[in-house]
Each structure stands twice: as structure tokens, then as C-alpha cells.
Design an enzyme around this catalytic site. Structure first.
Site, PDB file in Angstrom:
ATOM      1  CG  ASP A 276      -2.118   0.949   1.007  1.00 38.10           C
ATOM      2  OD1 ASP A 276      -2.074   1.762   0.060  1.00 38.10           O
ATOM      3  OD2 ASP A 276      -3.085   0.891   1.791  1.00 38.10           O
TER       4      ASP A 276
HETATM    5  C1  BGC Z   1      -4.894   3.439   0.170  1.00 35.96           C
HETATM    6  C2  BGC Z   1      -5.023   2.416  -0.940  1.00 35.96           C
HETATM    7  C3  BGC Z   1      -4.867   3.104  -2.263  1.00 35.96           C
HETATM    8  C4  BGC Z   1      -3.532   3.823  -2.303  1.00 35.96           C
HETATM    9  C5  BGC Z   1      -3.264   4.540  -3.612  1.00 35.96           C
HETATM   10  C6  BGC Z   1      -3.648   4.304   0.040  1.00 35.96           C
HETATM   11  O1  BGC Z   1      -3.716   5.387   0.902  1.00 35.96           O
HETATM   12  O2  BGC Z   1      -4.890   2.781   1.408  1.00 35.96           O
HETATM   13  O3  BGC Z   1      -6.264   1.774  -0.862  1.00 35.96           O
HETATM   14  O4  BGC Z   1      -4.967   2.162  -3.293  1.00 35.96           O
HETATM   15  O5  BGC Z   1      -3.523   4.798  -1.268  1.00 35.96           O
HETATM   16  O6  BGC Z   1      -4.034   5.652  -3.758  1.00 35.96           O
END
Ligand code: BGC
Length: 763
Positions: A276
Site C-alpha cells: 500500500d
Molecule cells: C490506500 C489504498 C490506495 C492507495 C493509492 C492508500 O492510501 O490505502 O487503498 O490504493 O492509497 O491511492
């Protein structure tokens, strides 16, 4: 009479949709033999994010992949001398999240369709429909030049306050897993990839980047990993996104147990794992654990990886494996195939799919004296802030940039109803003026603070209770990434909301008129204290950009509601089994959260401990009635076991029924929840009097529990009660089969053991 089979057999046959064909293998191997160490280290680190001041993994190259799709979440490194393209990844899950505007050009827009939130998709219990929604979303991914969409999200609704529950499907791993599998199949049928997230046990936003989730192996295997296991083995997502949190002491992205032993050895996952965004701490540990790609990518991660290979702390073979997994997937992408995307998906067709899907996922919670669908209604008194500003979806990375959204008042107006203008004016002015006074959001992702409910317009309520035919009150909620919800003024109604319901209900009931409440919410709220004051309650969820249209389709009877709850609505927040361990300890700034409720999450708890919920898991009303008859349940288990039931529409309106099969397994060495959902199906649209025979097929894994001592899925011998019903509490037919001898269904490697004792809830 129509017959239909629902195969719930959980087969451990990995779906090889990933890039492991011989041709691809040899090309990626050839590339690996020609890449320099620096290039390899850049391939496993994303290209950075487009924030001002944010360092990038490499100097931006004009026309390089990061410039291709504005508003995408990230991209991977391209190696032009080997013709290795970069991949673009963008967010979901309620649709594709990209920026609608590029280079301040006001002549061309890149809008995407905002679909209903995942919780609403789950409430359809219809995998065919979810697959079709996935197909439509995937077309937008492909036609906007994106290679991988960061969805579906399938963490469980462990606690109703998790701010991202709207992105997730259900409290139950079977519903979550099968919904996710359908979604992945639909999305990937377009030749684009998915990234299922957030793996694993990421069930809260509070301190999400460092919280240590302390959870038993059994709860992990039966609940928190199970939904992912179903998605991986049944649908073959191209990639998996590891979560921010730690599990039993180790960051998910640094956990070899999670990413190699469970994901690859046990489940045979063939794609790559990405972090993530900014997840985990140690890039070398991440590589070794099997977390192949670090997103969005920072230059110091690349340097650390090069250094570790040079000083021997990261074996080159490990890095080569990480690179190879990425390249194998890359070779399947539209970018690698040089797909000429149109930037022009069919948004009109997708809007229609969003509308139909949303209506199927709405849940009719109450319908006293069949007040719905509307009869003899012309004039509607429409109360509540969100009647005028409908909430279409949650906030954060799961927020879609749609071209428009349809307010409820517009949809009802178009359906021919007359709404009171002066009431509309009162709400519009209030919303505008109050919004202007609210503090600005903390950052561009953070939810805008909600406009507090307008105090009840007492005079107008009095007047309209004599002139309007019916009152409709909308209660709205929004939440999203970075923060969890609170019991006060969110799970529980605000005072002004209570007062509004009280005032409208008293005035309209006094004049013999009915009151309907529409819940425009993304997560579970309290309903028990006020539900008696409403004649009907429609849970509309956050239905995507078509907003008011599907609500009006149900209120008017154009669509017969057929959604059912995929998460429990408790009477009181404190009834939630995880309430005393959420968001962890110390409560103000938790560093760990202990899942003391163990396997007793959601209905598994409410049914086993006999705690009455406000609305139970699996509950939902229809404008018609269904009878369940002629169950056929063999007396002795044989693999696979067919179970049959006949469903008949015994009412007067065409409708669909969601049929649920629960199992009460015998308590042996392992204690079992009172009931566990083991299969479900939705009938076709049954005409009055029409019947459908549904056949569920249960395999060994469907009747097994996880034995921690033996690290194995075991079906204990004894009597299994099969309960087929319309909800977890509304069982309509029962039978039983015997399992004469214990079955060791599957033996696994010991993984993710807690490092401290957990005093789990027992019956
Ligand atoms: C989130 C993810 C997301 C990623 C990219 C993170 O803050 O937890 O779900 O895909 O950002 O935007």
C-alpha cells in the site's frame, strides 16, 4: 419449474489467469539477464507520486508513463532500451479514480462512472451482477490507458466504525470472497489487472500505518484471510496489495509468512505483490518477504536495495524473483500490448448498469402496512440535508470523479412527484451558508466535514403535514480513508436528526400520513431507538452517481427491492463484539489491537451468544413473499454434497429472493459458531406463483474449521444441521447430515502465529 445450480464447492484449484505462460516466461527471463542491478532495483520501486516536493524514483522523462493518465495512483519504471514499458495503476473500488481534467484543458474531460459502493454490491448477493459491474469498470480502466486497478477491497467489516467499510463488502468472508471473485473476473475479462487489497487484517483506519493487529491463527484463517483465499484461488487476481498494519508483530509487507507461505505456498498465487502507498519500513525485508513492488516508490528505497545486493544482505536471486513476478504480469498488460486506448468509454451505458446494480443492492428494512411502493402519492414533503445533496460514495482514494450525480429531489421530480419548493429553498440556503462556515479539510483526501443536520423546520413540518401526501426523510453519512467513525453523531444519530424524525413523525402521524426514512449511508448506524417512528425504512446505501434514480425506482415500485444485509445492524454500538477492542489500546493513540472476539465476528457472535440485533445479517424485505419448500438434504455426507430447496413467489408482485444456507457444525475439539453461512444464491425474477429449485453443492472445505494445533482444515465427525433461510435468524427449512468420520481436509504450514497469549471469547 426452473432449476439452478449454485456451486459453492471451494476447490483449491488455482485459477491460472496470471502471466505464467511459457512465452512470457522466456521473455522476462531474457530481460532479467540484460537488466543492470540499478534497473532491477528501479523496477521493484514505483515511480513516485505527483505531489509537489515528493521525490521521484527517477528524473521525469517527457511522455514517460507517469504523465499518461493524470490522477492515477502511480506507475512502474520503464526500461526503453529493452522496450520494457511502464504500467499505470489507478484506484477503485467504486469505479476508476483518475483526474477528470488534464493540463487545465476545459474542452476534454476524463470522467469515470461512480458505481455503488462495495457494501451495496454485496447487498445484492448477486455475483452475476457484480461481475457485470466489474466488466463495465474494467472497460473504463482499459479505455483510459490504465493497466491495473487497485481493487477490489475485501477486508471484513469487523467493526461498524471502520471509516473504509464502504469500500469493503461484508462482515462475512464467504460473501466478501465470492463478491471479490466475481468483481475480479469482470474486471480482468477486459485484459487489465486487479490488485486485491488490503492484505490482510486491515480493519480500521486509526493508526493504520503502524497498528499491530494481534489475532489468532484460527480467526485469521477462517475470517480475515478466508475472503482473500477465495478471491485468489477462484479468480486469479494479477496482483495483491499488502496492507499497512502489522500482523502479530510484523508489517504485512515484511511478512514472509503472509506473502510467501500463505499466499504463494498455500494458495498458489502467481502474480506480484505491491505495498500500500508508503507501507512498511524496510525495503530489503519487503523484497525477502515476497512484497515485489514498493509503491508509490521513493529513491532511497532503490538505493537501499542496490546496497543490500552489493553487500550480500539481499541475495540477487531474491531480487530477480521479485523482478520476474512483476515482468510476468507486465507482459499481459495493455501497455505491453501497446493497446490503443480511446479515452472514450461508453459512460452512458455504464450509468445504466450503475443504476440497475444500485437498486438491486438497496435493502428494505421496514414496510409497515405496505406503505411502499407509493400508492396515491403525488405531493412529497422531502426532509433532511442529503435529500438535496445525496451522498454518492465515500471519500479518499475510493472516491470516483464522476461527471454528475443525481439528487433524490431531482429523481423524484422526474418521476412525476411534486415537491415543496419552499422546503427545498430552506434546505438549500441552510446548506450553502453552513458549508461556507465549515473548516477546510485537512488535506485533499480528507473527508469534508459533514454539514450538521438542519434543525427541524417546525413551521413547514406543521404546514406540510396537512398538505403533502407523505413525508420522506433522508439521513446521510460519509466517511473514508484516514479516520474511523465515532459512536456519537455518526453511528448514533445527531440530536438534530432525532428531533427531525420526532417532529415529522409526530406531525404527519397526527394527520394520518405516513413517514418514510431513506438511509443514504456507507456503513452501519443505530436504528433501534427511532425505527418505530418511521412507517418504512429504505437502506439506499451510497448508490453511486445515479444517486436518486435507483431510490425512486424502489419507492415507486418500478423495481421490487431484493437486497439483503451483508453486515449486522446492532441495537447498540456496544453490542458489537469488537467494540471493547476498537480501535485498540491505548484508546487515544493505539499501537495494537487485540481481536479478542476471535471467530465471533458479526452474525457469528449475535447468533451464538443470542444477542438480538436491530436488523440481522441476511435480512431484507420485498414487495412480495417467498415460500421455501421441499428441501432435499442427504442423510450422510459424501463429497460433494448436493442440497436442494424450492423457492416459490407466493405474493402478487414479481420479485427475487436471496436464499442462504447456514451450517451448524458439531462442537467437538473445536467450538463452532451457532451458524455459519456456507452458500447463498439469488433467484431469478420469479413471477407470482412461479418456483425455482436451487441446488447448492457443498464440498469438504465448506464444512471444515481451522484447527490451530494441527494447522489443518478439519471437518469433525458428528451431526451437521443444514439451515436454509431468508436471513441468519429467519430459517425456513432445516435438515441434517452425518459425517461418520473426521476429515482432514487440508494440512498447511504454520504461519502468522501470535507472539502473545490472546484471551479469546469462548461460548
Ligand atoms: C490506500 C489504498 C490506495 C492507495 C493509492 C492508500 O492510501 O490505502 O487503498 O490504493 O492509497 O491511492
Amino acid at each position: 419449474m426452473k432449476k439452478i445450480f449454485f456451486l459453492f464447492c471451494f476447490l483449491m484449484l488455482p485459477v491460472l489467469l496470471t502471466a505464467q505462460t511459457t512465452d512470457f516466461k522466456s521473455l522476462s527471463d531474457e530481460w532479467i539477464s540484460q537488466l543492470t542491478l540499478e534497473e532491477k532495483a528501479k523496477l521493484v520501486v514505483g515511480m513516485g507520486m505527483r505531489f509537489p516536493g515528493m521525490p521521484r524514483n527517477d528524473a521525469p522523462v517527457v511522455g514517460q508513463v507517469t504523465d499518461k493518465v493524470a490522477g492515477a495512483a502511480g506507475s512502474t519504471f520503464a526500461v526503453p532500451h529493452l522496450s520494457i514499458p511502464g504500467m499505470v495503476v489507478a484506484d477503485g473500488p467504486a469505479g476508476l479514480r483518475i483526474s477528470p481534467v488534464r493540463n487545465q484543458d476545459s474542452t476534454k474531460f476524463y470522467y469515470a462512472t461512480a458505481f455503488p459502493i462495495a457494501t451495496q454490491l454485496a447487498s445484492t448477493w448477486d455475483t452475476t451482477l457484480v461481475k457485470a459491474a466489474g466488466k463495465a469498470i474494467g472497460t473504463e480502466v482499459l479505455e483510459y490507458g490504465v493497466d491495473i486497478i487497485l481493487m477490489p477491497a475485501l477486508n471484513l467489516h469487523r467493526n461498524p466504525l471502520c471509516g473504509r467499510n464502504f469500500e469493503y463488502y461484508s462482515e462475512d468472508p464467504l460473501v466478501s470472497g465470492w463478491m471479490a471473485a466475481a468483481m475480479i473476473k469482470g474486471l480482468q475479462s477486459n485484459g487489465i489487472g486487479t490488485s486485491i487489497k488490503h492484505f490482510a487484517a486491515n480493519n480500521q483506519e486509526t493508526n493504520r500505518n503502524s497498528i499491530d493487529t494481534i489475532v489468532s491463527e484460527r480467526a485469521l484463517r477462517e475470517l480475515y484471510l478466508r475472503s482473500f483465499e477465495i478471491a485468489v484461488t477462484q479468480a486469479g487476481p494479477w496482483t495483491v496489495m499488502s496492507s499497512y498494519n502489522k500482523i502479530n508483530g510484523l508489517y504485512a509487507s515484511e511478512s514472509h509468512d503472509l506473502l510467501t507461505k500463505v499466499l504463494r505456498d498455500d494458495w498458489h498465487f502467481k502474480g506480484f505483490v505491491m505495498t500500500d502507498w508508503f507501507g512498511g519500513k524496510d525495503p530489503v525485508a519487503q523484497m525477502k518477504a515476497g512484497n515485489d513492488l514498493l509503491m508509490p516508490g521513493r529513491p532511497e528505497q532503490t538505493s537501499a536495495i542496490v546496497k543490500a545486493v552489493n553487500d550480500g544482505t539481499l541475495p540477487l536471486e531474491v531480487l530477480d524473483t521479485n523482478v520476474k513476478r512483476i515482468l510476468d504480469v507486465l507482459l499481459q498488460t495493455p501497455a505491453a500490448k501497446n493497446y490503443k486506448y480511446s479515452d472514450n468509454p461508453d459512460l452512458k451505458a455504464h450509468a445504466q448498469i450503475a443504476r440497475t446494480t444500485a437498486a438491486e443492492g438497496m435493502v428494505l428494512l421496514k414496510n409497515q402496512d405496505t406503505v411502499l411502493p407509493f400508492k396515491d402519492v403525488k405531493n412529497i414533503a422531502l426532509f433532511g440535508n442529503s435529500s438535496y445533496e445525496f451522498v454518492t460514495g465515500g471519500t479518499g482514494s475510493g472516491d470516483v470523479n464522476e461527471a454528475y450525480s443525481i439528487p433524490l429531489e431531482k429523481a423524484l421530480g422526474e418521476a412525476g412527484y411534486v415537491l415543496d419548493d419552499s422546503l427545498k429553498k430552506t434546505y438549500t440556503i441552510y446548506m450553502r451558508e453552513t458549508k461556507a462556515k465549515l473548516p477546510k479539510p485537512r488535506n485533499f483526501f480528507a473527508p469534508r466535514p459533514p454539514v450538521p443536520q438542519m434543525p427541524p423546520p417546525i413551521e413547514q413540518i406543521g404546514k406540510l403535514s396537512k398538505s403533502a401526501d407523505i413525508a420522506l426523510i433522508t439521513i446521510g453519512r460519509n466517511s473514508g480513508e484516514f479516520a474511523d467513525r465515532k459512536p456519537e453523531n455518526d453511528f448514533n444519530l445527531e440530536d438534530a436528526e432525532q428531533q427531525l424524525i420526532d417532529a415529522v413523525s409526530a406531525a404527519f402521524h397526527k394527520t394520518g400520513r405516513k413517514v418514510v426514512v431513506v438511509l443514504n449511508i456507507g456503513g452501519v448506524i443505530e436504528t433501534a431507538s427511532w425505527r418505530d417512528k418511521a412507517d418504512a425504512i429504505l437502506l439506499a446505501w451510497q448508490p453511486g452517481q445515479e444517486g436518486g434514480y435507483p431510490v425512486s425506482d424502489i419507492l415507486t415500485g418500478a423495481v421490487n427491492p431484493s437486497g439483503k444485509l451483508a453486515s449486522t445492524f446492532p441495537v447498540d454500538y456496544k453490542d458489537t463484539p469488537s467494540a471493547k477492542n476498537f480501535p485498540g489500546s491505548p484508546p487515544d493513540k493505539p499501537d495494537s489491537v487485540i481481536y479478542e472476539e476471535g471467530i465471533y465476528v458479526g452474525y457469528r457472535y449475535f447468533t451464538t451468544f443470542d444477542v438480538k440485533p436491530a436488523f440481522e445479517f441476511g435480512f431484507g424485505l420485498s414487495y412480495t413473499r417467498f415460500t421455501y419448500s421441499d428441501p432435499v438434504i442427504p442423510e450422510t455426507y459424501s463429497d460433494p454434497l448436493p442440497v436442494k430447496i424450492t423457492i416459490t413467489n407466493s405474493g402478487t408482485t414479481p420479485g427475487k429472493e436471496i436464499v442462504q444456507l447456514y451450517l451448524s457444525a458439531p462442537d467437538g475439539k473445536l467450538e463452532k459458531p451457532a451458524v455459519e453461512l456456507r452458500a447463498f444464491a439469488k433467484t431469478k425474477l420469479l413471477q407470482p406463483g412461479e418456483s425455482q429449485v436451487i441446488t447448492f453443492i457443498l464440498c469438504q472445505r465448506d464444512i471444515a474449521s481451522f484447527d490451530t494445533q494441527r494447522t489443518a482444515w478439519i471437518a469433525e465427525k458428528g451431526k451437521y444441521r443444514v439451515k436454509i433461510g431468508a436471513s441468519s435468524l429467519d430459517i425456513r427449512q432445516e435438515g441434517k447430515f452425518r459425517l461418520p468420520k473426521e476429515l482432514i481436509v487440508e494440512e498447511l504450514t504454520k504461519s502468522l502465529s501470535p507472539r502473545v497469549a490472546i484471551y479469546e471469547l469462548k461460548k
